[in-house]
Design an enzyme around this catalytic site. Structure first.
Site, short mmCIF file in Angstrom:
data_model
loop_
_atom_site.label_atom_id
_atom_site.label_comp_id
_atom_site.label_asym_id
_atom_site.label_seq_id
_atom_site.Cartn_x
_atom_site.Cartn_y
_atom_site.Cartn_z
N TYR A 98 14.05 105.48 122.74
CA TYR A 98 12.76 106.13 122.94
C TYR A 98 11.63 105.21 123.40
O TYR A 98 10.61 105.70 123.87
CB TYR A 98 12.32 106.86 121.66
CG TYR A 98 13.10 108.13 121.48
CD1 TYR A 98 12.67 109.33 122.04
CD2 TYR A 98 14.31 108.14 120.78
CE1 TYR A 98 13.39 110.49 121.90
CE2 TYR A 98 15.04 109.30 120.63
CZ TYR A 98 14.58 110.47 121.19
OH TYR A 98 15.31 111.62 121.06
N GLY A 115 10.66 108.05 129.13
CA GLY A 115 11.59 109.08 128.70
C GLY A 115 11.98 108.91 127.25
O GLY A 115 11.28 108.32 126.46
N GLY A 143 9.74 103.12 125.88
CA GLY A 143 9.75 103.04 127.34
C GLY A 143 9.71 104.43 127.92
O GLY A 143 9.33 105.40 127.26
N ASP A 148 -1.75 106.31 119.64
CA ASP A 148 -1.46 104.91 119.90
C ASP A 148 -1.70 104.04 118.67
O ASP A 148 -0.92 103.13 118.38
CB ASP A 148 -2.28 104.40 121.09
CG ASP A 148 -1.83 104.98 122.42
OD1 ASP A 148 -0.82 105.71 122.46
OD2 ASP A 148 -2.50 104.71 123.43
N HIS A 177 5.82 108.62 118.69
CA HIS A 177 4.75 108.41 119.67
C HIS A 177 4.95 109.35 120.86
O HIS A 177 3.99 109.96 121.35
CB HIS A 177 4.75 106.95 120.12
CG HIS A 177 3.63 106.58 121.02
ND1 HIS A 177 3.82 106.29 122.35
CD2 HIS A 177 2.30 106.46 120.80
CE1 HIS A 177 2.65 106.00 122.90
NE2 HIS A 177 1.71 106.10 121.98
N ASP A 178 6.19 109.50 121.32
CA ASP A 178 6.48 110.44 122.42
C ASP A 178 6.08 111.86 122.02
O ASP A 178 5.47 112.59 122.81
CB ASP A 178 7.96 110.41 122.78
CG ASP A 178 8.38 109.16 123.53
OD1 ASP A 178 7.52 108.31 123.82
OD2 ASP A 178 9.59 109.03 123.80
#
Length: 142
Positions: free
Chosen positions: A55, A59, A57, A121, A75-76
Site C-alpha cells: 500500500y 495504488g 506508494g 497525513d 492513509h489510502d
C-alpha cells in the site's frame, strides 16, 4: 497569417493537446514527506516509503505485509474519504502545518478539505513513526 506563424500555432496546439493527457503530479507529497521527517528525523520519505509493501506508494491492493503497510492502507482510505466526503483531491490539496519536537500540528486550514487532508497525513506520519521498518518489505507485496 504567414506560414511560419501557422507552423508555430500548430506546434503549440499539438503540445497543449499532448500535455492535457499527462496526469497531474501530487503536489502535497512534499508536505506529507515533511510531516514524516518531522516524526522520523533523518528519514528519506520518498526513498523509504514510495514502494513499501502493498500500500505504500501508488495504488494499493491485497493484504498489508506489516504494521507500516497498514499505516499506508489507512492513509489510502483516508484520501478516498476526503474525496467522498468533501469532493476534494488530496494529492493536489495544499494545507498548513507546523512541526515541533517530532509533533505535527495542522493549523490555519481554511477549508474542511484542507483540514481533512492535513489530518490524514498527520495521522499517517504518526503511524509511520510507531511502526517498524523492515527493509525486506521494500518493493515486496506478498
Amino acid at each position: 497569417m504567414n506560414p511560419a506563424h501557422l507552423l508555430v500555432l500548430a506546434a503549440v496546439c499539438i503540445s497543449l493537446s499532448g500535455a492535457s493527457s499527462i496526469a497531474p503530479q501530487p503536489l502535497n507529497l512534499i508536505q506529507f514527506g515533511n510531516m514524516i521527517q518531522c516524526t522520523i528525523p533523518g528519514s528519506s520519505p520518498l526513498l523509504d516509503y514510495a514502494d513499501y509493501g502493498c500500500y505504500c506508494g501508488r495504488g494499493g491492493s491485497g493484504t498489508p505485509v506489516d504494521k507500516l503497510d497498514r499505516c499506508c492502507q489507512a492513509h489510502d482510505k483516508c484520501y478516498t474519504d476526503a474525496y467522498r466526503f468533501y469532493r476534494c483531491w488530496p494529492f493536489l490539496t495544499l494545507y498548513s502545518h507546523t512541526c515541533s519536537n517530532r509533533k505535527v500540528i495542522c493549523r490555519g486550514n481554511t477549508t474542511k478539505c484542507k483540514a481533512f487532508v492535513c489530518n490524514c497525513d498527520r495521522v499517517a506520519a504518526n503511524c509511520f513513526a510507531k511502526a517498524p521498518y523492515n527493509k525486506r518489505n521494500y518493493n515486496n507485496c506478498k
